[in-house]
Design a protein around this motif. Structure first.
Motif, short mmCIF file in Angstrom:
data_model
loop_
_atom_site.label_atom_id
_atom_site.label_comp_id
_atom_site.label_asym_id
_atom_site.label_seq_id
_atom_site.Cartn_x
_atom_site.Cartn_y
_atom_site.Cartn_z
N ASN A 181 0.82 -1.22 0.00
CA ASN A 181 0.00 0.00 0.00
C ASN A 181 0.86 1.28 0.00
N THR A 182 1.88 1.30 -0.82
CA THR A 182 2.78 2.46 -0.88
C THR A 182 2.08 3.65 -1.53
N LYS A 183 2.17 4.79 -0.86
CA LYS A 183 1.59 6.03 -1.38
C LYS A 183 2.59 7.16 -1.20
N SER A 184 2.55 8.11 -2.12
CA SER A 184 3.43 9.28 -2.05
C SER A 184 2.62 10.56 -2.22
N GLU A 185 3.03 11.59 -1.51
CA GLU A 185 2.35 12.88 -1.61
C GLU A 185 3.31 14.01 -1.26
N PRO A 186 3.15 15.16 -1.89
CA PRO A 186 4.03 16.29 -1.58
C PRO A 186 3.73 16.86 -0.20
N VAL A 187 4.76 17.47 0.38
CA VAL A 187 4.62 18.10 1.69
C VAL A 187 4.95 19.59 1.52
N PRO A 188 3.95 20.44 1.39
CA PRO A 188 4.20 21.87 1.22
C PRO A 188 4.72 22.49 2.51
N GLY A 189 5.53 23.53 2.34
CA GLY A 189 6.03 24.27 3.50
C GLY A 189 7.23 23.66 4.18
N ALA A 190 7.83 22.63 3.58
CA ALA A 190 9.00 21.99 4.17
C ALA A 190 10.19 22.14 3.22
N GLY A 191 10.82 23.29 3.26
CA GLY A 191 11.98 23.52 2.40
C GLY A 191 11.60 23.80 0.96
#
Length: 298
Positions: A181-191
């Protein structure tokens, strides 16, 4: 008869000798005249050659600049200095409050990883085990690793190297053996850029919920690994809660990097720092990044 014989056998008459001498004198005069004209012509040719060789440099008579001299005058290659010249203490990138939320029973258990150059790489890990007796236990493990890249003529700009390593770290997190169940998502506000990779990993100890956040700020790559599991029959932690905590922690860690470099870094002085001459090698990069498998901790 005798007089005639004397005339035949004797020297030629005087008038004939004079005429021959006059003719020889004329021929000699012509030869000398031609010979005298030759140096004049050579001098003229020589002057003409000198004036022609000096015409290429403004008539000064000097030699034109050579290609070698032009090449030596070209500027040496340069590379833009890296923005960040320092790393924070890895075990101090998160506040006590944040550690209390992520690893409640292990906030003071921070263990700094070994590094032969703390100005370019560092890591710290925390482990928490909340024992609920016969009801089981809640396990949490947190690791933060930092890697700083210095600008180098051969390897290029530090932020470009960091960007390449960031992409590799994300790909590694997305391809862990046994992950489900691998999922990826962007993390805004972190660098400058950050990605959260989530997956499930089932082990004999229990079902682990893994959260890996990879962030890049300028020439520094930060990787935060956080996982949890319910052991000995305790319930499995909620993955969304773990992901929320991981995102908050990585933002705090990125801010710590900026703070260690004067709240945003100084690209003008980074090259003058004592640590600026130290470059992170590929082998060092691999040693600084922790394994993505939760099997390391149980």
């Amino acid at each position: 008869m005798q007089r005639r014989a004397q005339r035949d056998l004797g020297a030629p008459p005087m008038p004939l000798r004079r005429r021959g001498s006059a003719q020889r004198a004329k021929r000699l005069h012509r030869v000398l005249a031609h010979a005298a004209a030759v140096p004049v012509m050579l001098v003229a040719v020589g002057c003409s050659s000198d004036s022609g060789s000096g015409s290429g440099d403004g008539g000064g008579g000097g030699k034109a600049p050579s290609a070698t001299a032009s090449a030596s005058a070209s500027p040496s290659p340069t590379v833009r200095p890296a923005a960040y010249a320092e790393l924070p203490e890895p075990c101090d990138v998160l506040s006590k409050k944040t550690l209390g939320e992520l690893v409640p029973e292990g906030a003071k258990s921070g263990k700094e990883g070994q590094s032969d150059d703390t100005s370019t790489r560092g890591s710290c890990s925390w482990s928490s085990l909340e024992n609920n007796g016969v009801k089981g236990s809640q396990f949490r493990w947190l690791n933060v690793s930092l890697l700083r890249f210095e600008s180098d003529i051969t390897r290029g700009e530090g932020d470009r190297q960091a960007q390449e390593f960031y992409q590799k770290q994300v790909q590694d997190a997305q391809s862990v053996s046994g992950a489900k169940n691998t999922k990826s998502e962007p993390v805004p506000g972190a660098g400058d850029e950050a990605t959260l990779v989530r997956y499930d990993l089932k082990k004999k100890e229990g079902a682990f919920k893994q959260q890996t956040v990879v962030a890049r700020v300028e020439n520094v790559v930060l990787t935060l690994d956080y996982n949890g599991a319910g052991l000995a029959g305790d319930k499995t932690p909620d993955a969304d809660d773990l992901a929320k905590a991981a995102r908050k922690a990585v933002e705090e860690a990125v801010a710590a990097v900026a703070s260690a470099n004067g709240d945003g870094g100084d690209s003008g002085t980074a090259g003058d720092s004592p640590s600026a001459s130290k470059s992170a090698s590929p082998s060092a990069s691999e040693s600084a990044s922790p394994s993505r498998s939760a099997a390391q901790k149980s």
